[in-house]
Design an enzyme around this catalytic site. Structure first.
Site, PDB file in Angstrom:
ATOM      1  N   TYR A  63       0.864  -1.194   0.000  1.00 15.08           N
ATOM      2  CA  TYR A  63       0.000   0.000   0.000  1.00 15.08           C
ATOM      3  C   TYR A  63       0.899   1.243   0.000  1.00 15.08           C
ATOM      4  CZ  TYR A  63      -4.392   2.340   0.146  1.00 15.08           C
ATOM      5  OH  TYR A  63      -5.448   3.127  -0.212  1.00 15.08           O
ATOM      6  N   ARG A  70      -8.639  10.934  -7.717  1.00 19.03           N
ATOM      7  CA  ARG A  70      -7.737  11.587  -6.748  1.00 19.03           C
ATOM      8  C   ARG A  70      -6.990  10.493  -6.013  1.00 19.03           C
ATOM      9  NH1 ARG A  70      -8.401  12.253  -1.012  1.00 19.03           N
ATOM     10  NH2 ARG A  70      -7.179  10.422  -1.468  1.00 19.03           N
ATOM     11  N   LYS A  87      -5.965  -1.871  -1.007  1.00 20.02           N
ATOM     12  CA  LYS A  87      -6.817  -1.682   0.171  1.00 20.02           C
ATOM     13  C   LYS A  87      -7.485  -3.004   0.564  1.00 20.02           C
ATOM     14  CE  LYS A  87      -8.309   2.064   2.437  1.00 20.02           C
ATOM     15  NZ  LYS A  87      -8.117   3.481   2.480  1.00 20.02           N
ATOM     16  N   GLU A 114     -13.441   4.993  -2.552  1.00 20.12           N
ATOM     17  CA  GLU A 114     -12.038   5.267  -2.265  1.00 20.12           C
ATOM     18  C   GLU A 114     -11.446   6.232  -3.292  1.00 20.12           C
ATOM     19  OE1 GLU A 114     -10.434   3.885   0.342  1.00 20.12           O
ATOM     20  OE2 GLU A 114      -8.555   4.864  -0.175  1.00 20.12           O
ATOM     21  N   ASP A 115     -10.806   7.270  -2.800  1.00 23.06           N
ATOM     22  CA  ASP A 115     -10.046   8.190  -3.654  1.00 23.06           C
ATOM     23  C   ASP A 115     -10.866   8.801  -4.792  1.00 23.06           C
ATOM     24  OD1 ASP A 115      -7.966   7.882  -1.959  1.00 23.06           O
ATOM     25  OD2 ASP A 115      -6.578   6.969  -3.376  1.00 23.06           O
ATOM     26  N   ASP A 119     -13.920   5.916   3.045  1.00 20.09           N
ATOM     27  CA  ASP A 119     -12.828   5.868   4.017  1.00 20.09           C
ATOM     28  C   ASP A 119     -12.100   7.202   4.133  1.00 20.09           C
ATOM     29  OD1 ASP A 119     -11.132   4.476   5.872  1.00 20.09           O
ATOM     30  OD2 ASP A 119      -9.573   4.655   4.353  1.00 20.09           O
ATOM     31  N   ASP A 120     -11.987   7.917   3.015  1.00 20.49           N
ATOM     32  CA  ASP A 120     -11.256   9.201   3.059  1.00 20.49           C
ATOM     33  C   ASP A 120     -11.951  10.178   4.000  1.00 20.49           C
ATOM     34  OD1 ASP A 120      -9.487   8.309   0.969  1.00 20.49           O
ATOM     35  OD2 ASP A 120     -11.182   8.596  -0.387  1.00 20.49           O
ATOM     36  N   ASN A 176      -0.218  13.458   3.770  1.00 17.20           N
ATOM     37  CA  ASN A 176       0.623  12.387   3.218  1.00 17.20           C
ATOM     38  C   ASN A 176       1.108  12.780   1.836  1.00 17.20           C
ATOM     39  OD1 ASN A 176       0.268  10.502   5.330  1.00 17.20           O
ATOM     40  ND2 ASN A 176      -1.774  10.017   4.553  1.00 17.20           N
TER      41      ASN A 176
HETATM   42  P1  NAD Z   1      -8.709  17.499  -0.350  1.00 16.73           P
HETATM   43  O1  NAD Z   1      -8.154  17.806  -1.672  1.00 16.73           O
HETATM   44  O2  NAD Z   1     -10.133  17.079  -0.230  1.00 16.73           O
HETATM   45  O3  NAD Z   1      -8.487  18.777   0.613  1.00 16.73           O
HETATM   46  C1  NAD Z   1      -7.323  19.564   0.666  1.00 16.73           C
HETATM   47  C2  NAD Z   1      -7.654  20.847   1.387  1.00 16.73           C
HETATM   48  O4  NAD Z   1      -6.445  21.601   1.578  1.00 16.73           O
HETATM   49  C3  NAD Z   1      -8.619  21.761   0.607  1.00 16.73           C
HETATM   50  O5  NAD Z   1      -9.596  22.255   1.486  1.00 16.73           O
HETATM   51  C4  NAD Z   1      -7.729  22.912   0.147  1.00 16.73           C
HETATM   52  O6  NAD Z   1      -8.414  24.146   0.057  1.00 16.73           O
HETATM   53  C5  NAD Z   1      -6.721  22.963   1.280  1.00 16.73           C
HETATM   54  N1  NAD Z   1      -5.509  23.679   0.905  1.00 16.73           N
HETATM   55  C6  NAD Z   1      -4.801  23.623  -0.248  1.00 16.73           C
HETATM   56  N2  NAD Z   1      -3.788  24.502  -0.207  1.00 16.73           N
HETATM   57  C7  NAD Z   1      -3.858  25.121   0.989  1.00 16.73           C
HETATM   58  C8  NAD Z   1      -3.088  26.129   1.627  1.00 16.73           C
HETATM   59  N3  NAD Z   1      -2.042  26.671   1.026  1.00 16.73           N
HETATM   60  N4  NAD Z   1      -3.450  26.532   2.854  1.00 16.73           N
HETATM   61  C9  NAD Z   1      -4.521  25.987   3.467  1.00 16.73           C
HETATM   62  N5  NAD Z   1      -5.273  25.026   2.924  1.00 16.73           N
HETATM   63  C10 NAD Z   1      -4.942  24.587   1.702  1.00 16.73           C
HETATM   64  O7  NAD Z   1      -7.767  16.373   0.257  1.00 16.73           O
HETATM   65  P2  NAD Z   1      -8.074  15.424   1.498  1.00 16.73           P
HETATM   66  O8  NAD Z   1      -8.599  14.120   1.022  1.00 16.73           O
HETATM   67  O9  NAD Z   1      -8.863  16.181   2.509  1.00 16.73           O
HETATM   68  O10 NAD Z   1      -6.606  15.156   2.039  1.00 16.73           O
HETATM   69  C11 NAD Z   1      -5.827  16.215   2.571  1.00 16.73           C
HETATM   70  C12 NAD Z   1      -4.519  15.656   3.111  1.00 16.73           C
HETATM   71  O11 NAD Z   1      -4.800  14.783   4.206  1.00 16.73           O
HETATM   72  C13 NAD Z   1      -3.746  14.835   2.075  1.00 16.73           C
HETATM   73  O12 NAD Z   1      -2.385  15.150   2.162  1.00 16.73           O
HETATM   74  C14 NAD Z   1      -3.962  13.413   2.536  1.00 16.73           C
HETATM   75  O13 NAD Z   1      -2.857  12.594   2.247  1.00 16.73           O
HETATM   76  C15 NAD Z   1      -4.121  13.570   4.018  1.00 16.73           C
HETATM   77  N6  NAD Z   1      -4.891  12.473   4.626  1.00 16.73           N
HETATM   78  C16 NAD Z   1      -4.360  11.836   5.696  1.00 16.73           C
HETATM   79  C17 NAD Z   1      -5.043  10.798   6.279  1.00 16.73           C
HETATM   80  C18 NAD Z   1      -4.452  10.121   7.477  1.00 16.73           C
HETATM   81  O14 NAD Z   1      -3.467  10.549   7.975  1.00 16.73           O
HETATM   82  N7  NAD Z   1      -5.031   9.083   8.002  1.00 16.73           N
HETATM   83  C19 NAD Z   1      -6.263  10.382   5.761  1.00 16.73           C
HETATM   84  C20 NAD Z   1      -6.808  11.055   4.660  1.00 16.73           C
HETATM   85  C21 NAD Z   1      -6.102  12.113   4.102  1.00 16.73           C
END
Ligand code: NAD
Length: 568
Positions: free
Chosen positions: A117, A170, A188, A259-260, A282-283, A423
């Protein structure tokens, strides 16, 4: 050459106490049996099986134990120069002999998850059309619209527990990878089997190929997906709907995990289907639960309540909103109304504080959390105004938690809770070392990708990893075991609480708010039990409640070993 990986072989761990499955009845023989990855034992077929199933001469003469087979896997794995090659090798094993694949994966989960993964699956998806060997799962694509109900009958297994579906729009933090995103459902589902004991034969990865807007892929002659831009609007939603109808009719009890998907589709799809079919995202929901578990763990250290917290989020996408929704559920348990809970959150996105006074049209998923406050443009301005106890990073913005940010968090509370969850590691808002050093060792830190422990002023501080793997396998197992008719947010909340309860005092003394990943099968069984309890309480379980739910759940879990075969 990369460092050698040593595979452990806990002898006979899976064979014990298996009164339920003394024999498996099999109706294939010869090469049909050898080429069925669920049934294949390769050189592990016993002498009597070779006789009975017409295998004599089709495999080398020596009968090999599974432990010796693992030694061969280990030797070949270590011969490979890079991580992508190791991914290809492990997937080939997955396609050849699932029992051996899962035995190796389960016993070496911490070493192999990064290959099977994230992060290596990301690389694999980027190159999927080029490293493609053999089909796994189903491809339902725009060109076949109108035929999905017929197509799902091509999948010959009638019993499916879990479908993981993506449209490839995504993939991790890598954007639109079109049909190449198939690596994600495949990976997954491998985690579902390894972590929660879903039966491999009852998993189904699905690629819903609605096109791609990735020009490099569209121009790549080896790209394997539909060669057009993505469907949009009604056409897109009609295609997803056709898939849901077809899958639900063919496998009414199957759990569908989204997913994604890009967040403009993820939220509406979840809203549309969450009460109609057994499904979750899951996201959104899994991330929400794992982050809430981390916060509950952190509050054991600070001795505070959830409702005492003021929380600033950097990022307002699927993950951030999913986390806020889950914390809201937690605050409701402590007696807060929805409105009171939402008052405790401030979101900062790429345009600054998410506010009703900002003058732009907010995406639907942000509306509930928009503040009636003058728009502030920088994170520091928001922090200075709010003085939060918790700072969550879900923005994908490397280094956004600067020294100034961490030092200010340290002024607002004794033990600031700072989760840099973006991530992969390179995207984290700050590193574990930065969080600890800039807060003088006081930050309670967790991240999305793993960081090594840090020695600070004679103390070992262990960063927790808020990995969704802690939550989704157990939730999926629980929903399947009790034949739940839907997946509710209360189930995710119960999963979060269960996970938080499993953190040891020793881990907490090192500021680590998550349990050991190596205990994942036990964690998943406990989460599944908690999910079943919720389903029974909510009246949405469709089995009779067993007297001992936990052992009932454990008995339903797949274990990878060679069960002796008998002819039907
Ligand atoms: P997403 O694209 O839905 O959301 C990203 C957000 O970041 C948006 O609201 C965007 O406006 C904001 N953003 C972008 N540039 C910015 C900036 N300069 N300042 C402030 N905000 C900004 O993505 P997502 O699915 O919500 O994932 C976001 C992050 O969280 C990813 O890096 C993902 O890998 C991580 N994530 C981690 C886990 C975990 O740790 N378990 C789980 C899911 C997602």
């Amino acid at each position: 050459m990369t460092e050698k990986t040593h595979f452990v072989k806990p002898m006979h761990r899976y064979e014990v106490d298996d009164l339920d499955h003394p024999l498996m009845y099999v109706n294939k023989t010869g090469t049909d049996l050898i080429h069925d990855p669920i049934l294949n034992k390769g050189t592990g077929f016993s002498a009597s099986e070779r006789d009975e199933f017409d295998l004599v001469g089709l495999v080398p003469p020596r009968v090999v134990s599974i432990d010796d087979q693992i030694s061969r896997v280990e030797e070949n794995y270590n011969r490979l120069p890079g991580e992508l090659e190791k991914y290809i090798f492990l997937e080939a094993l997955h396609d050849r002999n699932e029992t051996l694949f899962y035995r190796v994966l389960i016993d070496n989960l911490e070493k192999l998850t990064p290959i099977v993964y994230t992060p290596v699956v990301g690389q694999a998806c980027q190159h999927y059309g080029h490293i493609y060997r053999r089909a796994r799962g189903m491809y339902l694509s725009s060109g076949n619209r109108g035929k999905f109900k017929k197509m799902v009958k091509n999948w010959k297994r009638d019993e499916i527990d879990i479908i993981v579906v993506t449209d490839g729009s995504r993939i991790l933090g890598l954007g639109d990878l079109g049909t190449n995103g198939m690596g994600i459902p495949v990976g997954k589902l491998a985690l579902y089997v390894a972590c929660a004991g879903i039966y491999p034969s009852k998993t189904l990865p699905v690629m819903l190929d609605a096109g791609t807007n990735n020009e490099a892929l569209l121009n790549d002659p080896l790209y394997l997906g539909e060669g057009h831009h993505r469907l949009t609007g009604d056409e897109y939603y009609e295609m997803v709907d056709e898939f849901i109808q077809a899958a639900h009719e063919r496998w009414p009890m199957a759990l569908i995990q989204f997913e994604d998907f890009t967040n403009n589709h993820a939220f509406p799809l979840l809203e549309k289907y969450r009460d109609k079919v057994l499904c979750f995202n899951d996201d959104i929901q899994g991330t929400g639960a794992v982050a809430l578990a981390g916060i509950l763990g952190a509050l054991k250290i600070t001795g505070q309540k959830l409702t005492d917290q003021k929380i600033v989020f950097l990022g307002a996408g699927s993950a951030a909103i999913g986390i806020a929704d889950m914390i809201t559920a937690g605050m409701a348990e402590e007696g807060y109304s929805l409105e009171q809970a939402r008052e405790q959150f401030w979101f900062v996105d790429s345009k600054g504080l998410v506010s009703n006074l900002r003058g732009d049209t907010l995406a639907q998923h942000k509306v509930a959390y928009a503040r009636d406050e003058p728009p502030l443009t920088s994170l520091m301005e928001v922090l200075n105004k709010v003085q939060p106890t918790i700072l969550m990073g879900l923005s994908g913005q490397t280094g956004a938690f600067t020294q100034e940010v961490v030092e200010s968090m340290n002024r607002y509370s004794e033990r600031p809770i700072i989760f840099a969850l973006s991530n992969p590691t390179s995207k984290a808002e700050c590193t574990a070392g930065q969080a600890y050093h800039w807060s003088d060792g006081k930050a309670i830190f967790a991240s999305g990708s793993p960081f090594d422990p840090i020695e600070y002023k004679g103390k070992t501080l262990v960063p927790g990893q808020g990995n969704n793997m802690y939550i989704f396998p157990g939730v999926g197992l629980g929903a399947c075991v009790c034949k739940a008719s839907k997946v509710t947010n209360s189930m995710f909340y119960a999963a979060a609480k269960t996970l938080a309860e499993m953190v040891s005092d020793h881990a907490l003394s090192q500021s680590n708010v998550f349990p050991k990943l190596s205990d994942i099968r036990d964690i998943s069984a406990k989460i599944a039990t908690a999910v079943c309890e919720v389903a029974f309480d909510e009246g949405i379980a469709n089995i009779t409640r067993p007297a001992d739910l936990f052992s009932f759940v454990q008995k339903k879990m797949y274990r990878p070993y060679y069960i002796p075969y008998a002819k039907i």
